[in-house]
Enzyme design. Sequence first.
Site, PDB file in Angstrom:
ATOM      1  CB  CYS A 161      31.404  38.178  37.646  1.00  0.00           C
ATOM      2  SG  CYS A 161      29.707  38.663  37.485  1.00  0.00           S
ATOM      3  N   GLY A 178      34.498  42.792  41.305  1.00  0.00           N
ATOM      4  CA  GLY A 178      33.106  42.986  41.687  1.00  0.00           C
ATOM      5  C   GLY A 178      33.012  43.191  43.176  1.00  0.00           C
ATOM      6  CG  ASN A 196      33.557  36.769  34.597  1.00  0.00           C
ATOM      7  OD1 ASN A 196      32.883  37.779  34.482  1.00  0.00           O
ATOM      8  ND2 ASN A 196      34.851  36.740  34.369  1.00  0.00           N
ATOM      9  N   GLY A 197      30.460  36.726  32.928  1.00  0.00           N
ATOM     10  CA  GLY A 197      30.194  37.015  31.524  1.00  0.00           C
ATOM     11  C   GLY A 197      28.768  37.464  31.323  1.00  0.00           C
ATOM     12  CE1 TYR A 230      40.771  50.279  36.117  1.00  0.00           C
ATOM     13  CE2 TYR A 230      38.780  49.154  35.408  1.00  0.00           C
ATOM     14  CZ  TYR A 230      39.456  49.923  36.325  1.00  0.00           C
ATOM     15  OH  TYR A 230      38.823  50.320  37.471  1.00  0.00           O
TER      16      TYR A 230
END
Length: 500
Positions: free
Chosen positions: A20, A47, A122-123, A263
């Site tokens: 996310c 995302g 996010n997570g 990345y």
Amino acid sequence: MNFTHPFLDESGDDKLHEECGVFGIIGGDNKASGVTALGLHALQHRGQEAVGITSFNGSEFYTRRAIGHVAENFGTEESLAELPGHMSAGHVRYSTTGGSGLRNVQPLYADLASGGFAVAHNGNISNAATLRQDLVEKGAIFQSTSDTEVIIHLVATSRYPTMLDKLIDALRMVEGAYALIVMTPRGMAVCRDPMGIRPLVMGKLGDATVFASETVALDVVGATFERQVDPGEFIEVDFDGTMRTHRPFGNVPARPCIFEHVYFSRPDSIFNKRSVYDSRKSIGIELAKESPCEADLVVPVPDSGVPAAIGYAQESGIPFELGIIRSHYVGRTFIQPSDGARHAGVKRKHNANRAIVEGKRIVLIDDSIVRGTTSMKIVQIMRDAGAAEVHFRVASPPTGHGCYYGVDTPERSKLLAGRMDLPAMREFIQADSLAFVSMDGLYRAVGMAGRDNACPQYCDACFSGDYPTPLTDLARREHGEAQLTLDVSKGVQTPENEDA
Ligand code: SF4
């Protein structure tokens, strides 16, 4: 050519998937949702399955959530006119925990006794199923299968008087990784898990305060980068710009995700006070020092292998050339939610630049190997184009373990490094040689003297298996508590087909 192999995933997908990206703004003019849409557009790489934006105009919350990309859903004046107000938060999503479906798209919103509450997360919460089971047994009814809704229920049932205390109370029960943006009628609150596993930064846009998963989103909306939200830090911002910070978890050693450097983040972002581009280039330099190669050309696997390949070429003195050309019309095929879509894309994605590689000894540089599927294909593409030798160098250590912190990883039996040693991996991808940067090399590249094994400076669990938090749900599943096995739909009121 046909790359069918007993261990290959049909999709050819060979990257970890960040789950996310989040963005929030409070203050400024009445067009906060437009800024949010622009910020989310810059975070689209985090995302690509779904997007949502919530706004608040001083009296009402407005939410629009959709499957698809930011531009196609929030790219017009009309779409943003539905989201008025000077506070807004948004979310781009890749489907992992909770599965696909509009009801799992964030921000999630609930009317609590204290008023409206919207959250973008996010997570991943590594004890979400355990907490959810407790809540359902106490009568909670869930509207989604997202683990983020667990946080809403914990806030709703907290007995503390203020919203801040309710949120802190809820998050004390949560383990795992989170970067949260919360909106209430009183303003915005953001927080990062005690170890800061997932990223979150803060900026200023005129009088407005802006939060985002990456600094690139601040750049794109024209905001200045102020600082990162520190691990374990809570920040409250009122509509008049007043800011209060809290550190309710004390001093826990930080363990941000090192894969952001490898990345996930865009190379033009700053992560953990370092340029991501510089980190990637430095990994290439470390790789060249550790695993030199007799070769004619350094060739990146585009686009993610490019900075490390520049570093490798610079350190080794071997010329850098674009020996593989990536189609920009296929997209990041691995972030498509269905295997069929990924499979169609991956075969069109890379093409050898035959004029460059024919007859040459090539060092290929990629950021990571997950299943090995794409790596094997790229090696074959080089050989088909007439490369004399194909050596493979990887700008991360072997990825041998799953991630439980908001990154979608295949099960261990599908990870190449989870089931093979180095010679077997080389054989599998059919390279003339194969080497990965060492763990210490990776830490040196991100500005450390090496990995502090007593107190690692980053989360590197997908390489080391050293998880920085308890993994309660996983442990319970492994002990055979079958009812916990991803039975996240339990207690969900909405029918599964409601989103269709
Ligand atoms: S396990 Fe890997 S991908 Fe997951 S948070 Fe840790 S370093 Fe990042």
